[in-house]
Motif scaffolding. Structure first.
Motif, PDB file in Angstrom:
ATOM      1  N   GLY A 211       0.813  -1.213   0.000  1.00 32.12           N
ATOM      2  CA  GLY A 211       0.000   0.000   0.000  1.00 32.12           C
ATOM      3  C   GLY A 211       0.845   1.261   0.000  1.00 32.12           C
ATOM      4  O   GLY A 211       0.496   2.259  -0.633  1.00 32.12           O
ATOM      5  N   LYS A 212       1.978   1.211   0.699  1.00 32.31           N
ATOM      6  CA  LYS A 212       2.864   2.372   0.746  1.00 32.31           C
ATOM      7  C   LYS A 212       3.428   2.669  -0.635  1.00 32.31           C
ATOM      8  O   LYS A 212       3.552   3.838  -1.041  1.00 32.31           O
ATOM      9  N   ILE A 213       3.785   1.637  -1.375  1.00 35.69           N
ATOM     10  CA  ILE A 213       4.326   1.825  -2.729  1.00 35.69           C
ATOM     11  C   ILE A 213       3.244   2.302  -3.692  1.00 35.69           C
ATOM     12  O   ILE A 213       3.469   3.181  -4.527  1.00 35.69           O
ATOM     13  N   LEU A 214       2.051   1.739  -3.541  1.00 35.56           N
ATOM     14  CA  LEU A 214       0.959   2.116  -4.451  1.00 35.56           C
ATOM     15  C   LEU A 214       0.376   3.487  -4.102  1.00 35.56           C
ATOM     16  O   LEU A 214      -0.207   4.158  -4.960  1.00 35.56           O
ATOM     17  N   GLY A 215       0.532   3.873  -2.844  1.00 38.98           N
ATOM     18  CA  GLY A 215      -0.081   5.135  -2.413  1.00 38.98           C
ATOM     19  C   GLY A 215      -1.569   4.983  -2.169  1.00 38.98           C
ATOM     20  O   GLY A 215      -2.305   5.971  -2.123  1.00 38.98           O
ATOM     21  N   THR A 216      -2.011   3.751  -1.983  1.00 41.22           N
ATOM     22  CA  THR A 216      -3.427   3.477  -1.730  1.00 41.22           C
ATOM     23  C   THR A 216      -3.547   2.095  -1.096  1.00 41.22           C
ATOM     24  O   THR A 216      -2.572   1.347  -1.055  1.00 41.22           O
ATOM     25  N   ASP A 217      -4.727   1.803  -0.578  1.00 45.13           N
ATOM     26  CA  ASP A 217      -4.926   0.474   0.000  1.00 45.13           C
ATOM     27  C   ASP A 217      -4.750  -0.593  -1.076  1.00 45.13           C
ATOM     28  O   ASP A 217      -5.015  -0.357  -2.260  1.00 45.13           O
ATOM     29  N   ILE A 218      -4.324  -1.768  -0.626  1.00 46.09           N
ATOM     30  CA  ILE A 218      -4.140  -2.857  -1.572  1.00 46.09           C
ATOM     31  C   ILE A 218      -5.477  -3.195  -2.229  1.00 46.09           C
ATOM     32  O   ILE A 218      -6.497  -3.335  -1.559  1.00 46.09           O
ATOM     33  N   PRO A 219      -5.493  -3.283  -3.571  1.00 46.86           N
ATOM     34  CA  PRO A 219      -6.754  -3.572  -4.259  1.00 46.86           C
ATOM     35  C   PRO A 219      -7.108  -5.056  -4.174  1.00 46.86           C
ATOM     36  O   PRO A 219      -6.515  -5.797  -3.383  1.00 46.86           O
ATOM     37  N   GLU A 220      -8.016  -5.478  -4.983  1.00 42.96           N
ATOM     38  CA  GLU A 220      -8.403  -6.893  -5.029  1.00 42.96           C
ATOM     39  C   GLU A 220      -7.170  -7.772  -5.220  1.00 42.96           C
ATOM     40  O   GLU A 220      -6.372  -7.549  -6.144  1.00 42.96           O
ATOM     41  N   ALA A 221      -7.017  -8.746  -4.341  1.00 43.42           N
ATOM     42  CA  ALA A 221      -5.780  -9.530  -4.334  1.00 43.42           C
ATOM     43  C   ALA A 221      -5.537 -10.270  -5.645  1.00 43.42           C
ATOM     44  O   ALA A 221      -4.398 -10.450  -6.066  1.00 43.42           O
ATOM     45  N   GLY A 222      -6.596 -10.677  -6.315  1.00 45.66           N
ATOM     46  CA  GLY A 222      -6.430 -11.441  -7.545  1.00 45.66           C
ATOM     47  C   GLY A 222      -6.076 -10.603  -8.757  1.00 45.66           C
ATOM     48  O   GLY A 222      -5.803 -11.140  -9.833  1.00 45.66           O
ATOM     49  N   LEU A 223      -6.070  -9.292  -8.581  1.00 54.29           N
ATOM     50  CA  LEU A 223      -5.767  -8.394  -9.703  1.00 54.29           C
ATOM     51  C   LEU A 223      -4.264  -8.371  -9.949  1.00 54.29           C
ATOM     52  O   LEU A 223      -3.467  -8.332  -9.003  1.00 54.29           O
ATOM     53  N   SER A 224      -3.858  -8.400 -11.214  1.00 49.11           N
ATOM     54  CA  SER A 224      -2.432  -8.311 -11.507  1.00 49.11           C
ATOM     55  C   SER A 224      -1.963  -6.874 -11.293  1.00 49.11           C
ATOM     56  O   SER A 224      -2.737  -5.919 -11.449  1.00 49.11           O
ATOM     57  N   ILE A 225      -0.692  -6.753 -10.943  1.00 47.38           N
ATOM     58  CA  ILE A 225      -0.119  -5.417 -10.719  1.00 47.38           C
ATOM     59  C   ILE A 225      -0.201  -4.595 -12.000  1.00 47.38           C
ATOM     60  O   ILE A 225      -0.515  -3.402 -11.980  1.00 47.38           O
ATOM     61  N   LYS A 226       0.076  -5.249 -13.099  1.00 44.03           N
ATOM     62  CA  LYS A 226       0.058  -4.551 -14.390  1.00 44.03           C
ATOM     63  C   LYS A 226      -1.348  -4.026 -14.708  1.00 44.03           C
ATOM     64  O   LYS A 226      -1.514  -2.883 -15.138  1.00 44.03           O
ATOM     65  N   ASP A 227      -2.343  -4.858 -14.482  1.00 47.70           N
ATOM     66  CA  ASP A 227      -3.715  -4.419 -14.758  1.00 47.70           C
ATOM     67  C   ASP A 227      -4.118  -3.283 -13.825  1.00 47.70           C
ATOM     68  O   ASP A 227      -4.839  -2.364 -14.230  1.00 47.70           O
ATOM     69  N   PHE A 228      -3.661  -3.362 -12.566  1.00 46.56           N
ATOM     70  CA  PHE A 228      -3.956  -2.284 -11.630  1.00 46.56           C
ATOM     71  C   PHE A 228      -3.386  -0.965 -12.148  1.00 46.56           C
ATOM     72  O   PHE A 228      -4.066   0.075 -12.130  1.00 46.56           O
TER      73      PHE A 228
END
Length: 253
Positions: A211-228
């Motif tokens: 979350g710190k790296i994304l700057g937001t809460d972790i999204p749906e766990a099954g989502l790929s980082i690339k798609d996010f």
């Protein structure tokens, strides 16, 4: 003045083919593309081949012959498949074997070869920001060449782990014993375009760190980082690199 059609035809014929014959006699007429890059026309390296003129149509053998770089180093640096003939493999073909990298905003191609050759030989070359190299190429340059501190900083920052894209077809690269020992574990923690947030959590990276790296809460766990990243309009590569550092740190902890 009127010119008879027969005479006009002879004049045109002589103008065309006479010009070709004259150019050929001077060495200016070529029906095949040259595999000899242009040379520096002034300065300390005057007369030496210029890496900036390397073409995508050059084979690895062309590059090796023109610049005197061992073909083994080129093959190793760009992790060519084991059964590849460097005499036939062209620089532009790198984009084919690493085509998935484009989806992640990076690319290994002819520009990468230009950069590698220039740094390998210590020749002047203006680096274009966004030119990437496989980590194997970075290692060879640091071992065999004498890049400046600024160049080292650049190639380390723009070195890409490519084995996950070409792993099954990669040549049997010489690895040190430590790398062989830890290779399996490291590969399992290599982030690519298919890696999901669930994978990161399974590896042991905390949701707080993600979350710190994304700057937001972790999204749906099954989502790929690339798609996010695509959904949020973010660049995948910087986030991937930060998360990869977290993954690598797990091995050190």
């Amino acid at each position: 003045m009127k010119i008879k059609s027969g005479v006009l035809g002879i004049i045109i014929f002589l103008a065309i083919f006479g010009g070709i014959a004259f150019s050929s006699s001077l060495g200016y007429w070529q029906t095949e593309s040259s595999k000899e890059p242009a040379v520096y026309d002034s300065g300390e390296f005057e007369g030496m081949p210029n890496p900036g003129d390397i073409r995508g149509s050059y084979s690895f053998s062309d590059v090796s012959e023109a610049f005197g770089i061992p073909i083994e180093d080129l093959t190793m640096a760009f992790v060519l498949p084991e059964d590849t003939d460097p005499g036939e493999f062209k620089n532009k073909d790198l984009e084919l074997i690493y085509e998935n990298l484009k989806e992640e905003g990076t690319e290994i191609g002819n520009g990468s070869v230009k950069l590698f050759v220039a740094l390998y030989l210590g020749l002047p070359y203006e680096i274009e920001e966004g030119t990437f190299l496989p980590l194997e190429a970075v290692a060879i340059l640091k071992e065999k060449a004498e890049p400046t501190e600024e160049q080292i900083e650049y190639i380390e920052r723009n070195g890409i782990e490519v084995r996950s894209y070409n792993a099954e077809e990669s040549p049997a690269l010489e690895m040190d014993d430590d790398a062989k020992t830890s290779g399996e574990e490291t590969d399992e923690r290599t982030i690519n375009g298919k890696t999901t947030f669930a994978d990161l959590l399974d590896w042991g990276i905390t949701s707080e760190s993600i979350g710190k790296i994304l700057g937001t809460d972790i999204p749906e766990a099954g989502l790929s980082i690339k798609d996010f990243c695509t959904q949020k309009g973010l660049e995948f590569l910087p986030i991937k690199e930060e998360l990869q550092r977290e993954a690598d740190a797990l091995d050190q902890g």
